[in-house]
Design an enzyme around this catalytic site. Structure first.
Site, mmCIF file in Angstrom:
data_model
loop_
_atom_site.group_PDB
_atom_site.id
_atom_site.type_symbol
_atom_site.label_atom_id
_atom_site.label_comp_id
_atom_site.label_asym_id
_atom_site.label_seq_id
_atom_site.Cartn_x
_atom_site.Cartn_y
_atom_site.Cartn_z
ATOM 1 N N SER A 107 -7.869 -25.770 23.400
ATOM 2 C CA SER A 107 -7.090 -24.603 23.843
ATOM 3 C C SER A 107 -6.400 -23.989 22.633
ATOM 4 O O SER A 107 -6.110 -24.693 21.654
ATOM 5 C CB SER A 107 -6.038 -25.058 24.862
ATOM 6 O OG SER A 107 -5.074 -24.037 25.068
ATOM 7 N N TYR B 249 0.295 -31.200 27.474
ATOM 8 C CA TYR B 249 -0.949 -30.421 27.410
ATOM 9 C C TYR B 249 -1.182 -29.916 25.986
ATOM 10 O O TYR B 249 -2.272 -30.106 25.424
ATOM 11 C CB TYR B 249 -0.877 -29.253 28.390
ATOM 12 C CG TYR B 249 -2.129 -28.403 28.389
ATOM 13 C CD1 TYR B 249 -3.269 -28.816 29.075
ATOM 14 C CD2 TYR B 249 -2.184 -27.202 27.694
ATOM 15 C CE1 TYR B 249 -4.421 -28.041 29.068
ATOM 16 C CE2 TYR B 249 -3.329 -26.426 27.678
ATOM 17 C CZ TYR B 249 -4.448 -26.852 28.371
ATOM 18 O OH TYR B 249 -5.598 -26.088 28.356
#
Ligand code: NAP
Length: 244
Positions: A133, A146
């Protein structure tokens, strides 16, 4: 087996993983789709047509990970897309620890274990895509585990890219920005920044065909925003991302 070879996609029941599965099948790969929701996987199989297969597995558990690694070792797979991922939202200290650890297992332990199983049997020309990401570059307060897990995935993939080059195996960290999926409604994000899963996968497969890496951003706007954010003092970037 098809001419393009066999591809295993984790998290193929929805979002970016599902878009990978459909695009890869259309490109001639024989797809093995992995996720927890069997009804979704069966629906995907009906859409892909005969010859493809699925495995129901919870990749945040040791059993689910080892069942998937076992399928990979039976191969021969020429492509692994380590896509399944999840996030816990909120302040780390007030989030139950178990939830954070389950995300860590899924986003990191699973990626490492499946990469290892895949690379043990990969031939020259094979490829490993680890879906990371942009938050791996620019951590976002409220998504601490995350962001850190994706920094791990990117860093891990970069070193594998170098290590695997001599044997002709391509490794890529794919870094999508905001993508409209089940887990990311993207309602609060300017529409010019939001991609569809199909757009992300189209860019990823073009990058794969050109053997681009070690890190591939899913779009120019995401790449630009990430570069600008990284040029800011770290505290300023965190304050900006934390106030969104
Ligand atoms: N959407 C974004 O904005 C965005 C941005 C950057 C990076 N990413 C990354 O892209 C990847 C896909 O994200 P997405 O937005 O497409 O996700 P999504 O729409 O929420 O789908 C997640 C997929 O992962 C599977 N999955 C979740 N937990 C699992 C588990 N414990 N075991 C097995 N499969 C599991 C889900 O299937 P089941 O529920 O059926 O198990 C589903 O197929 C993730 O790694 C994510 O971090 C997403």
């Amino acid at each position: 087996m098809s001419t393009a070879g066999m591809a295993l996609v984790t998290g193929a029941s929805a979002g970016i993983g599902r878009a990978f599965a459909t695009a890869l099948a259309a490109a001639g790969y024989t797809v093995t789709a992995v996720a927890r929701r069997e009804d979704r996987l069966a629906g995907l199989m009906a859409e892909l047509g005969p010859g493809h297969d699925y495995l129901v597995a919870d990749l945040s558990t040791p059993d689910g990970i080892s069942a998937t690694a076992e399928v990979l070792s039976r191969g021969p797979y020429s492509l692994l897309v380590n896509n399944a991922g999840a996030a816990v939202h909120g302040n780390f200290a007030s989030t139950p620890l178990d939830a954070s650890l389950a995300v860590l297992d899924l986003n990191c332990r699973t990626v490492v274990t499946l990469a290892h199983a895949f690379l043990a049997h990969a031939d020259s020309g094979a490829a490993l895509v680890n879906v990371s990401s942009t938050l791996g570059h620019t951590p976002k307060p409220g998504l601490s585990i995350y962001s850190a897990s994706k920094a791990f995935v990117t860093s891990f993939s970069e070193t594998l890219w170098h290590e695997q080059k001599p044997r002709g195996v391509h490794v890529m960290a794919l870094c999508p920005g905001v993508t409209a999926t089940e887990s990311q409604s993207a309602d609060d994000v300017p529409s010019w920044l939001v991609q569809t899963p199909a757009e992300v996968v189209t860019r990823a497969l073009a990058a794969l065909a050109d053997r681009r890496g070690p890190t591939v951003m899913s779009g120019r706007r995401n790449a630009l925003l990430t570069t600008v954010t990284r040029l800011l003092p770290r505290g300023t970037a965190l304050s900006l991302l934390g106030s969104e």
